[in-house]
Write an enzyme that holds these catalytic residues in place. Sequence first.
Site, PDB file in Angstrom:
ATOM      1  N   PRO A 111       0.804  -1.226   0.000  1.00  0.00           N
ATOM      2  CA  PRO A 111       0.000   0.000   0.000  1.00  0.00           C
ATOM      3  C   PRO A 111       0.839   1.280   0.000  1.00  0.00           C
ATOM      4  CG  PRO A 111      -0.958  -1.582   1.485  1.00  0.00           C
ATOM      5  CD  PRO A 111       0.366  -2.157   1.051  1.00  0.00           C
ATOM      6  N   CYS A 112       0.435   2.207  -0.862  1.00  0.00           N
ATOM      7  CA  CYS A 112       1.225   3.421  -1.085  1.00  0.00           C
ATOM      8  C   CYS A 112       0.684   4.650  -0.368  1.00  0.00           C
ATOM      9  CB  CYS A 112       1.293   3.717  -2.580  1.00  0.00           C
ATOM     10  SG  CYS A 112      -0.320   4.193  -3.288  1.00  0.00           S
ATOM     11  N   GLN A 113      -0.470   4.569   0.258  1.00  0.00           N
ATOM     12  CA  GLN A 113      -1.113   5.769   0.788  1.00  0.00           C
ATOM     13  C   GLN A 113      -0.220   6.552   1.747  1.00  0.00           C
ATOM     14  OE1 GLN A 113      -2.486   2.820   0.408  1.00  0.00           O
ATOM     15  NE2 GLN A 113      -4.616   2.963  -0.229  1.00  0.00           N
ATOM     16  N   TYR A 115       2.874   6.947   1.506  1.00  0.00           N
ATOM     17  CA  TYR A 115       4.005   7.507   0.774  1.00  0.00           C
ATOM     18  C   TYR A 115       3.557   8.483  -0.315  1.00  0.00           C
ATOM     19  CZ  TYR A 115       5.946   3.291   2.857  1.00  0.00           C
ATOM     20  OH  TYR A 115       6.297   2.306   3.730  1.00  0.00           O
TER      21      TYR A 115
END
Length: 196
Positions: A111-113, A115
């Site tokens: 999950p990128c949220q 970053y």
Amino acid sequence: MVNYVYLNLNMLKVIELFAGVGGFRIGLEGWKGKSASSNYTKKIESNFKVVWSNQWEPLGSIQHANLVYEKHWGNENHCGDDINKVANPDFPDKKVKEFVPEHDLLVGGFPCQDYSVAGVNTNGIQGNKGVLWWNIHKILKARRPAYVFLENVDRLLKSPTKQRGRDFAVMLSTMSNLGYDVEWRVINAADYGMPQ
């Protein structure tokens, strides 16, 4: 000391973490025996076999991506539960091995949220989703696959805002400490005719 790994290159066993709806899997195995690169008109001769997968969205009450994944790929050798139930960073390696099978390649789009530039008050590797890096690390430590292929947003290189680059440095360092040689690059999907 050099550790040699002998692989059966005729078939690489893969685990897919943070699988979403199966993006890595479709790229590695194709779809219904057809190749994505031929727009699913030609048969694929794949040397990859996903032997285990996990899709779970932290803080999500309805696991939409997991429902789609299971609809298309089934739930055999798939875990739709919190990854902390199978690869908690505090678990002994032996316990992780009970849940996560031996594999040659670990792939994941974690999950990128925490970053992403789209995030507000993101906390990088210490955020609610950013900490999932440590689940990947735990599996790498317990299973030591020969190859790892991960993807994320380019802002990972500059995370967190108040300590630019710390998170990526931590990830590179921990992989190096596990004995992995790491290569990385930022790729603009538009250069390949694809959306983000």
